[in-house]
Design a protein around this motif. Structure first.
Motif, PDB file in Angstrom:
ATOM      1  N   GLU A   1       0.837  -1.205   0.000  1.00  0.00           N
ATOM      2  CA  GLU A   1       0.000   0.000   0.000  1.00  0.00           C
ATOM      3  C   GLU A   1       0.869   1.250   0.000  1.00  0.00           C
ATOM      4  O   GLU A   1       0.563   2.236  -0.675  1.00  0.00           O
ATOM      5  CB  GLU A   1      -0.928  -0.014   1.222  1.00  0.00           C
ATOM      6  N   TYR A   2       1.943   1.207   0.752  1.00  0.00           N
ATOM      7  CA  TYR A   2       2.869   2.346   0.822  1.00  0.00           C
ATOM      8  C   TYR A   2       3.505   2.592  -0.544  1.00  0.00           C
ATOM      9  O   TYR A   2       3.625   3.746  -1.000  1.00  0.00           O
ATOM     10  CB  TYR A   2       3.920   2.041   1.883  1.00  0.00           C
ATOM     11  N   LEU A   3       3.917   1.537  -1.212  1.00  0.00           N
ATOM     12  CA  LEU A   3       4.490   1.652  -2.560  1.00  0.00           C
ATOM     13  C   LEU A   3       3.515   2.347  -3.503  1.00  0.00           C
ATOM     14  O   LEU A   3       3.887   3.284  -4.230  1.00  0.00           O
ATOM     15  CB  LEU A   3       4.844   0.263  -3.092  1.00  0.00           C
ATOM     16  N   VAL A   4       2.274   1.903  -3.518  1.00  0.00           N
ATOM     17  CA  VAL A   4       1.280   2.474  -4.430  1.00  0.00           C
ATOM     18  C   VAL A   4       1.054   3.951  -4.121  1.00  0.00           C
ATOM     19  O   VAL A   4       0.945   4.787  -5.031  1.00  0.00           O
ATOM     20  CB  VAL A   4      -0.032   1.670  -4.342  1.00  0.00           C
ATOM     21  N   GLN A   5       1.010   4.305  -2.851  1.00  0.00           N
ATOM     22  CA  GLN A   5       0.821   5.711  -2.473  1.00  0.00           C
ATOM     23  C   GLN A   5       1.986   6.573  -2.970  1.00  0.00           C
ATOM     24  O   GLN A   5       1.779   7.691  -3.464  1.00  0.00           O
ATOM     25  CB  GLN A   5       0.683   5.820  -0.954  1.00  0.00           C
TER      26      GLN A   5
END
Length: 548
Positions: A1-5
């Motif tokens: 999720e952090y990567l996508v953000q």
């Protein structure tokens, strides 16, 4: 999720990829994010799509790939992007940190996956903890923004993918500004251009972003402009300074050798992009200046008298600031104007033995039927002639895989990527041969599913004809080149595409308009099969056999 953000913060809006056991967690954030996911039918298609997206838009897309076979399937398109300096961000899984390099027969295990990826990217990095991610992404975008671009690979071990990143700030490092030129070098270049009697300009893919500046430069220093394949469209087709041919042609090479000042912007002088006839280095240039963002280019291929390491936009803009301050009429003296020299050179291009009039008619049908189109080519006979016979309507509206790696199967997925990137009103056409189409025809199903209308022009010469011609020219009995083709119309229709066979050039213009209207209304691809025998009245491709 952090990567996508973080990807969203960088402006990434599209991810191409096929989910697998090792990337399930990478998809956790996608369903709630603003990124669009496109599922190809093969990982090769994923990176070709991202390549086409970047070439058409100038912005990178991302690919999510599984470890092992997923990344392995992507090696060929990564090499194509690397050779042509195309920004692509590839994120893959890799084995857990305690399993790396152990050789224990784990699922998708590669002895050293990062080493494999490092051979076809600008760099490959193994992420060892979540807090590294902002710095690694900053490094990737530094490659995209501030140096010679190309693909970047980040692999995330399975145990790192699931680590808690909820307390990490969703902030990105500042995007870097590209390097500018040395003022003294720009002054030397301006002085040389102002006194030159017969200057000339060569522009390549590294000059795409400087199209506006280059046009002003040419209209101040009237000189013929020669484009490499990746520089097509920097000047519009009707510009009086555009040479309607490439540096491959003997008459164009002769004109460059006759010039007393040649400026090359954003080209590595690479064989396939610049010298498709394999004539070799331009020996005997009177004076050459090169502008390139990559300092290593100045020790490769063509030696320069003046080497300027800079982003092309900044360098040409700096040059223009000096030239605007000069009184042009009293400073420059030409026996013949640059536009007149360009007109005479274009007449010689038409008389070249490599110029094929049937191909000229084919390209004119494309241009007239689909104004402003983006044409995406493969390694096939018409694209070889496009090197010196096709003029793109604008920058980023023509590219093909006969440059760089010379891969097969590129055009269909790359056109899908371009379609995703471009305004819906811009027609997108994939030009591909029957042999190459069998590499990636299944990606038409991806376009159907994503409702992406493209036209596929399938040039059918019944196998690997150019390779067969090369074998015969080398007195080698042809083997492996007469391949059994599918029924392409039935294949396309089975993938829910529209399809028709066009028997000759007289039908093509009308068929192209109809195909674009059909594709746009139905929001799916249309395939037009062009049997070679219906479009050639004279032999073609003899130069290919001679060169090989």
């Amino acid at each position: 999720e952090y990567l996508v953000q973080l990807l969203e913060r960088y402006g990434i809006d599209t991810v191409f990829g096929i989910p697998g056991n090792h990337t399930v967690q990478l998809y956790r954030g996608l369903s709630r994010a603003g990124l669009r996911h496109v599922s190809p039918r093969h990982e090769q298609g994923a990176v070709f799509m991202a390549d086409g997206y970047a070439r058409a838009s100038g912005n990178p897309a991302a690919c999510f790939l599984i470890s092992g076979p997923g990344l392995g399937n992507a090696v060929t398109p990564l090499l194509q992007a690397l050779a042509d300096s195309i920004p692509v961000l590839v994120v893959s899984a890799v084995a857990s940190r305690d399993q790396l390099g152990m050789g224990e027969g784990r699922l998708h295990e590669v002895p050293d996956q990062r080493l494999l990826a490092s051979q076809c990217t600008r760099f490959s990095h193994t992420l060892m903890r979540p807090a590294e991610l902002p710095k690694v992404l900053a490094r990737a975008f530094a490659v995209f923004d501030g140096q010679r671009p190309g693909p970047v690979h980040i692999e995330i071990p399975l145990d790192v993918i699931t680590m808690d990143a909820s307390n990490l700030p969703v902030t990105i490092w500042p995007r870097m500004h590209p390097p500018g030129p040395d003022e003294r070098a720009i002054k030397l270049l301006a002085e040389r251009l102002l006194v030159a009697a017969s200057p000339a300009l060569i522009v390549g893919g590294g000059a795409i972003g400087a199209a506006r500046e280059i046009r002003e430069l040419v209209e101040r220093i009237h000189m013929p402009v020669v484009t490499t394949v990746n520089g097509k469209g920097i000047l519009p087709p009707d510009h009086p300074s555009l040479v309607r041919g490439s540096p491959s042609l003997p008459c164009v090479r002769d004109a460059l050798l006759a010039s007393d000042c040649v400026l090359a912007v954003g080209t590595e002088f690479g064989e396939t992009d610049y010298d498709m006839l394999f004539a070799g280095e331009l020996r005997g240039l009177k004076w050459l200046a090169r502008i390139d963002i990559d300092p290593q280019q100045f020790s490769r291929n063509q030696m320069a008298d003046l080497a300027i390491c800079s982003d092309s936009v900044l360098a040409v803009d700096a040059l223009l600031r000096l030239l605007r301050s000069e009184t042009m009429d009293s400073t420059r003296q030409h026996a013949v104007s640059g536009q007149q020299r360009c007109h005479e050179l274009n007449q010689r291009v038409l008389a070249e033995r490599h110029y094929h009039r049937d191909m000229a008619v084919l390209f004119a049908a494309l241009r007239d039927s689909l104004p402003g189109l983006c044409l995406v080519g493969d390694s096939t006979l018409p694209t070889y002639y496009a090197v010196w016979q096709y003029d793109a309507p604008a920058a980023r509206r023509y590219f093909h895989s006969a440059t760089g790696m010379g891969t097969l199967g590129y055009a269909i997925p790359a056109a899908i990527g371009a379609r995703r990137a471009l305004n819906p009103e811009v027609p997108v056409v994939a030009l591909i041969g029957d042999g190459a189409a069998q590499f990636t025809a299944m990606e038409l199903a991806s376009a159907v599913q994503e409702r992406l209308p493209i036209i596929v022009l399938l040039w059918n010469n019944h196998g690997y004809r150019e390779i067969k011609a090369g074998m015969l020219a080398a007195d080698v009995e042809p083997v492996g080149v007469d391949i059994l083709p599918p029924d392409f119309l039935a294949l396309a229709q089975s993938l829910r595409c529209d399809a028709m066979r066009i028997e000759g050039i007289e039908e093509l213009g009308r068929a192209l308009k109809q195909a674009w209207n059909t594709a746009r209304e139905a929001m799916r691809p249309t395939l037009l099969e062009l049997p070679e025998e219906g479009f050639l009245s004279d032999p073609a491709g003899t130069w290919y056999a001679d060169a090989h």
